[in-house]
Design a protein around this motif. Structure first.
Motif, PDB file in Angstrom:
ATOM      1  N   THR A  72     -48.287 -55.497  67.632  1.00  0.00           N
ATOM      2  CA  THR A  72     -50.124 -54.484  66.725  1.00  0.00           C
ATOM      3  C   THR A  72     -49.068 -54.098  65.292  1.00  0.00           C
ATOM      4  O   THR A  72     -49.938 -53.718  64.638  1.00  0.00           O
ATOM      5  N   GLU A  85     -61.958 -57.769  68.196  1.00  0.00           N
ATOM      6  CA  GLU A  85     -60.856 -58.107  69.230  1.00  0.00           C
ATOM      7  C   GLU A  85     -60.083 -59.393  69.061  1.00  0.00           C
ATOM      8  O   GLU A  85     -59.065 -60.048  68.823  1.00  0.00           O
ATOM      9  N   TRP A  86     -60.580 -60.684  68.646  1.00  0.00           N
ATOM     10  CA  TRP A  86     -60.718 -61.984  68.448  1.00  0.00           C
ATOM     11  C   TRP A  86     -59.732 -61.631  67.433  1.00  0.00           C
ATOM     12  O   TRP A  86     -58.574 -62.775  66.934  1.00  0.00           O
ATOM     13  N   ARG A 127     -58.384 -58.960  66.100  1.00  0.00           N
ATOM     14  CA  ARG A 127     -56.823 -58.550  66.105  1.00  0.00           C
ATOM     15  C   ARG A 127     -55.771 -59.971  66.538  1.00  0.00           C
ATOM     16  O   ARG A 127     -54.412 -59.260  66.412  1.00  0.00           O
ATOM     17  N   GLN A 128     -56.134 -60.286  67.626  1.00  0.00           N
ATOM     18  CA  GLN A 128     -55.764 -61.314  67.838  1.00  0.00           C
ATOM     19  C   GLN A 128     -54.912 -62.155  67.303  1.00  0.00           C
ATOM     20  O   GLN A 128     -53.696 -62.922  66.993  1.00  0.00           O
ATOM     21  N   THR A 150     -52.077 -60.857  64.439  1.00  0.00           N
ATOM     22  CA  THR A 150     -50.424 -60.351  65.467  1.00  0.00           C
ATOM     23  C   THR A 150     -50.372 -62.114  65.842  1.00  0.00           C
ATOM     24  O   THR A 150     -49.079 -61.712  65.423  1.00  0.00           O
ATOM     25  N   GLN A 186     -56.040 -70.535  63.892  1.00  0.00           N
ATOM     26  CA  GLN A 186     -56.680 -69.464  64.992  1.00  0.00           C
ATOM     27  C   GLN A 186     -58.019 -68.865  65.147  1.00  0.00           C
ATOM     28  O   GLN A 186     -58.225 -69.160  65.939  1.00  0.00           O
ATOM     29  N   HIS A 189     -59.626 -69.650  68.452  1.00  0.00           N
ATOM     30  CA  HIS A 189     -60.544 -69.001  68.936  1.00  0.00           C
ATOM     31  C   HIS A 189     -61.999 -68.783  68.922  1.00  0.00           C
ATOM     32  O   HIS A 189     -63.303 -68.270  69.661  1.00  0.00           O
TER      33      HIS A 189
END
Length: 121
Positions: free
Chosen positions: A4, A39-40, A42-43, A46, A82, A86
């Protein structure tokens, strides 16, 4: 640094790079603070942070010797993967190859790699 914290570093470096390299006024989504980031995203941040961290660690830090362009290309490729993860049918700009990215984005991606490398040293 936790995943995070690494993702936050990724996002903060992205925002700083956009503010420095983007010509004119960036889209609000480009500079959305971490707390308001979807959220996607942030993922994805990460995951890319972890990929860069692992790349640096498995090379015993020697990946930091890549050219600035190579560093940016690595971040861009990880981010593109990514986007495919997503989004079933991502916008072409989300998955553009390195030569097709705008210069501001190339510079920002390179900044991200270098910030992660610095955080590990």
């Amino acid at each position: 640094m936790s995943g995070t914290e690494g993702a936050r570093l990724f996002r903060e470096t992205w925002i700083a790079g956009v503010r420095e390299h983007f010509p004119g006024e960036p889209k609000p989504g480009y500079v959305t603070p971490w707390e308001d980031t979807p959220e996607w995203e942030r993922q994805a941040a990460t995951a890319v942070y972890e990929q860069v961290r692992q790349f640096l660690e498995t090379s015993d830090g020697h990946a930091s010797r890549l050219t600035r362009e190579q560093k940016g290309r690595f971040v861009a490729t990880c981010w593109t993967a990514q986007m495919f993860k997503h989004f079933e049918d991502p916008k072409p700009g989300y998955v553009a190859d390195w030569p097709d990215l705008p210069d501001w984005q190339k510079e920002t991606d390179s900044d991200i790699f270098e910030a992660i490398a610095k955080s590990l040293s």
